[in-house]
Structure formats: structure tokens, C-alpha cells
Design a protein around this motif. Structure first.
Motif, PDB file in Angstrom:
ATOM      1  N   HIS A   1      79.952   7.642  76.401  1.00 41.99           N
ATOM      2  CA  HIS A   1      81.068   8.528  76.735  1.00 41.99           C
ATOM      3  C   HIS A   1      80.656   9.739  77.537  1.00 41.99           C
ATOM      4  O   HIS A   1      79.871  10.548  77.103  1.00 41.99           O
ATOM      5  CB  HIS A   1      81.742   9.007  75.444  1.00 41.99           C
TER       6      HIS A   1
ATOM      7  N   HIS B   1      81.812  -1.294  73.537  1.00 44.48           N
ATOM      8  CA  HIS B   1      81.613   0.082  73.997  1.00 44.48           C
ATOM      9  C   HIS B   1      80.534   0.728  73.152  1.00 44.48           C
ATOM     10  O   HIS B   1      80.435   0.475  71.969  1.00 44.48           O
ATOM     11  CB  HIS B   1      82.897   0.875  73.842  1.00 44.48           C
TER      12      HIS B   1
ATOM     13  N   HIS C   1      84.852  -8.301  76.580  1.00 48.29           N
ATOM     14  CA  HIS C   1      85.180  -7.135  77.402  1.00 48.29           C
ATOM     15  C   HIS C   1      84.993  -5.805  76.685  1.00 48.29           C
ATOM     16  O   HIS C   1      85.158  -4.770  77.265  1.00 48.29           O
ATOM     17  CB  HIS C   1      86.639  -7.196  77.851  1.00 48.29           C
ATOM     18  N   HIS C   2      84.734  -5.914  75.396  1.00 48.22           N
ATOM     19  CA  HIS C   2      84.928  -4.669  74.665  1.00 48.22           C
ATOM     20  C   HIS C   2      83.745  -4.293  73.792  1.00 48.22           C
ATOM     21  O   HIS C   2      83.846  -4.216  72.579  1.00 48.22           O
ATOM     22  CB  HIS C   2      86.185  -4.750  73.818  1.00 48.22           C
TER      23      HIS C   2
END
Ligand SMILES: Nc1nc2c(ncn2[C@@H]2O[C@H](COP(=O)(O)OP(=O)(O)O)[C@@H](O)[C@H]2O)c(=O)[nH]1
Ligand SMILES: [Mg+2]
Ligand SMILES: [Zn+2]
Lengths: 113, 251
Positions: free
Chosen positions: B28, B23, B20-21
Motif C-alpha cells: 500500500h 494483495h 486476481h486478488h
């Protein structure tokens, strides 16, 4: 130490919210941890470091509100501050008190982006 | 993640959920959003505990959560009770232990149905573990389910398992200030057993002081003094237990 499983539950809550909001990262997390909750803050800090690794909370700033203990006396209605769950009512001495604040263990808000 | 109940709040079974992570910094867009969550951290556990409770209620099962420091006598009390009350009440046991199956083996030797939950590093049982343990047990209606928690007076206090009664055991070889040191456990229990009273002549343990301390923490706490090995006071415990076994109500 139950603090680690508490941290894991917090991670799970954050993950749910991130998914719901279709966000990608948690920038900040705000929590209420009452002074009468059985959370040892030192143990919590250690568990936090360990538990958030490689999770959605990895880079989140953490804000913790410590809420002081408060109780209402069931016998005389007096409202007073407590440091321990077993304190008696300072007005009438009764041990039948109802704790109204201090047991919190709650994710209050998340700042997502 | 557990497919049966959809719960992923379980710290001891799933540590991290990968996937899930990932990034990427350049993603951003700095469009931030505040979400007011206001969610109890123990929410998932409490929901599952209520589900367990509903199951126990529907089958008229008396579920009891036994908590104490290591060595206070939880397993011994169960061995004794299972042997003495055999044939009068239907009983089953869930054993929580970090590593071994020693306690479960001791219970098994009494001829009682027992399921072992190894919590590994986990220092407490939670409602999720109990839910899964119960799924395989085929518990009988109108029976008693004893749940021996991990030996620890701090952590199990926070985790509702769905039990009806929480029994905290303290032995006379421990300090008489225990109730004040571990107020949450005594606060959340319904019965306190003071065990090993056969050793009272040999240890500096003030029973009246413990009673006073325990009642200060929880004025509604019922207190029974007994000795599992000597037998003194066991009938008080059996009477209390019998009084909690509900006769099924006929409609
Ligand atoms: N003298 C004495 N020893 C006891 C009594 N009850 C338990 N024990 C002993 O205390 C030790 C720990 O007991 P156990 O039931 O394994 O504790 P648990 O860790 O709470 O399950 C064992 O050696 C028991 O034999 C008692 O009433 N009197
Ligand atoms: Mg044991
Ligand atoms: Zn009062």
C-alpha cells in the motif's frame, strides 16, 4: 435469490476497473440502488457478505445511495413521487406513467489504491 | 470466464475468479484514486441480450420468455401448443430448471427440439446462458423459440434474455393479488395468461380483480384466460401467437 448474481456482476465490474486503472485494491465502492429496483436490501446484504469473499471487493467500504421513486405522467406531464411502479398519476389518474428515478442499479464510483 | 463471448459477469457459472486478488498489506502506497464508473450492474447482461435479439431478428425468430411461479402451467402450455401447432409453425424450446430434466423430457416427448439449461442454485436464466444454448440449436429461420424460465416471479424480471415477448402465467389456484405483489414481472410482460380456468368453480379467484390489478400495473398488457387441460381459451392463445409470427419481409 438474484441478489447473489447481482453481487457477482458488481464484483466483475470492480475487477475490470481495477485492471484498467492498474490499481491493486478497492478501498470504497459507491452504488446507486433505486427503491423501485427489485433488490431486497436484506438479501443483498447477505449476498454481499458471501459474494465478495476472496475478491477485489473483500475489504472495500460500501456506500449505497437509495434513490426514491419518481415518475412523469405521460398524459398530463405531472411529475410526482411513487412508492410502487404501478401507482397512478395523482393529478389525472392515468396509469401511463414514465418512471424517471428509482430503478437504478449502478456502480457509481470506486476508490482504488 | 467464457471464451466465446468474453463475458465474465455470469454469477451462476463462475462464482469466483481466483488469481486476481493477492494483495500484500505492505504494497500500500496510499495513493488513492477515485474512478467515476457510472455503470449499470446489468450492463453485461443487457449487451448480451441485445446480441441475442439481433440474432433472432436476423433470422426472423420469434423468441418468447415464459415466466411464472412454479406449477402455474408453463410446461403444460408448451406441451399442448407444440402438439396442436405441429406442422403449422416451426418451434423449438429452451428449458430452464434448477436441477432436473423433467420438463425437457416432457417437451422432448412431443417431438420438439429442446435444450435444457440447469441453473443449479440460480433462480433465473440470463442472456449469457441463452446465448450458449442457442449456439448449439441450429434454429430455423422464421421459427418460434419458447424459453421456459425458472419458476419464480421475482428474479427473472430483471434479466432480459433478448426475447421479443414476455409471457407471464398465473393460475387460478394462486392469489388474485399476484400482479400487485410482483409488479415488476407484470410490468415487463407483454402477455398475461390466466391458466387453469377449469378450476374456477372450486377456488375463490376473482378473474375481474386479477385483470384490474394486472392492468393497473401495466395498462398495455394483453390478457388471455385459458385452460391447458380443459382446452377452453387455447384458440385465443394460438391466434395471439400466430399474429406475432412475422412473415419474412422480402426486399
Ligand atoms: N386443472 C388444471 N391443471 C393444470 C392446468 N395446466 C396445468 N395444470 C397442472 O398443473 C401442474 C403444474 O404444471 P406445469 O406445466 O408443470 O407447471 P410449470 O411449473 O409452470 O411448468 C401439473 O400437474 C399440470 O397438470 C390446467 O389448465 N388445469
Ligand atoms: Mg415447468
Ligand atoms: Zn397525469
Amino acid at each position: 435469490m438474484h441478489e447473489l448474481s447481482i453481487v457477482m456482476s458488481i464484483v466483475a465490474i470492480a475487477q475490470q476497473e481495477v485492471q484498467k486503472a492498474q490499481a491493486s485494491i478497492v478501498d470504497e465502492i459507491e452504488m446507486d440502488i433505486g427503491c423501485l429496483s427489485t433488490i431486497e436490501m436484506d438479501a443483498f446484504e447477505m449476498a454481499w457478505k458471501q459474494g465478495i469473499k476472496q475478491t477485489i471487493l473483500q475489504h472495500a467500504a460500501k456506500k449505497i445511495n437509495r434513490l426514491n421513486g419518481k415518475a412523469t405522467c405521460s398524459d398530463c406531464g405531472n411529475i410526482f413521487a411513487i412508492q410502487q411502479v404501478y401507482e397512478a398519476c395523482p393529478n389525472c389518474g392515468s396509469h401511463f406513467i414514465h418512471i424517471t428515478q428509482g430503478k437504478e442499479l449502478r456502480v457509481k464510483s470506486l476508490l482504488l489504491s | 470466464m467464457c471464451a466465446t463471448c468474453g463475458c465474465d459477469a455470469n454469477g451462476t457459472l463462475t462464482m469466483h475468479e481466483p488469481g486476481h486478488h493477492h494483495h500484500h498489506e505492505h504494497d500500500h502506497q496510499h495513493r488513492q484514486k477515485i474512478v467515476e464508473v457510472e455503470k449499470d450492474v446489468l450492463h453485461e447482461n443487457n449487451l448480451l441480450a441485445e446480441r441475442n435479439r439481433g440474432y433472432f431478428d436476423a433470422k426472423n425468430i420469434l423468441a418468447m420468455n415464459l415466466v411464472s411461479s412454479p406449477g402455474s402451467g408453463k410446461t403444460t402450455l408448451l406441451e399442448k401448443t407444440l402438439t396442436d401447432l405441429k406442422g403449422t409453425i416451426e418451434m423449438a424450446v429452451i428449458e430452464g430448471d434448477q436441477q432436473t430434466t423433467n420438463d425437457a423430457d416432457r417437451i422432448h416427448a412431443t417431438g420438439t427440439k429442446v435444450v435444457q439449461i440447469n441453473t443449479g442454485k440460480g433462480c433465473h436464466l440470463d442472456a449469457h446462458m441463452v446465448l450458449h444454448a442457442v449456439q448449439g440449436m441450429k434454429l430455423k429461420n422464421d421459427s418460434v423459440l419458447f424459453i421456459e424460465n425458472v419458476g419464480n416471479l421475482v428474479c427473472p424480471a430483471m434479466f432480459d434474455l433478448g426475447e421479443k415477448e414476455r409471457v407471464v402465467i398465473i393460475s387460478v389456484t394462486e392469489g388474485d393479488d399476484k400482479p400487485l405483489k410482483y409488479p415488476d414481472m407484470f410490468h415487463s410482460s407483454t402477455l398475461c395468461i390466466i391458466n387453469k380456468i377449469d378450476l374456477l368453480p372450486y377456488v375463490p379467484f376473482d378473474v375481474e380483480k386479477v385483470r384490474a390489478n394486472a392492468l393497473q400495473v401495466n395498462p398495455q398488457l394483453k390478457i388471455i384466460e385459458l385452460s391447458c387441460t380443459g382446452g377452453q381459451g387455447l384458440t385465443d392463445w394460438y391466434q395471439w401467437l400466430q399474429s406475432k409470427v412475422l412473415q419474412p419481409e422480402t426486399v
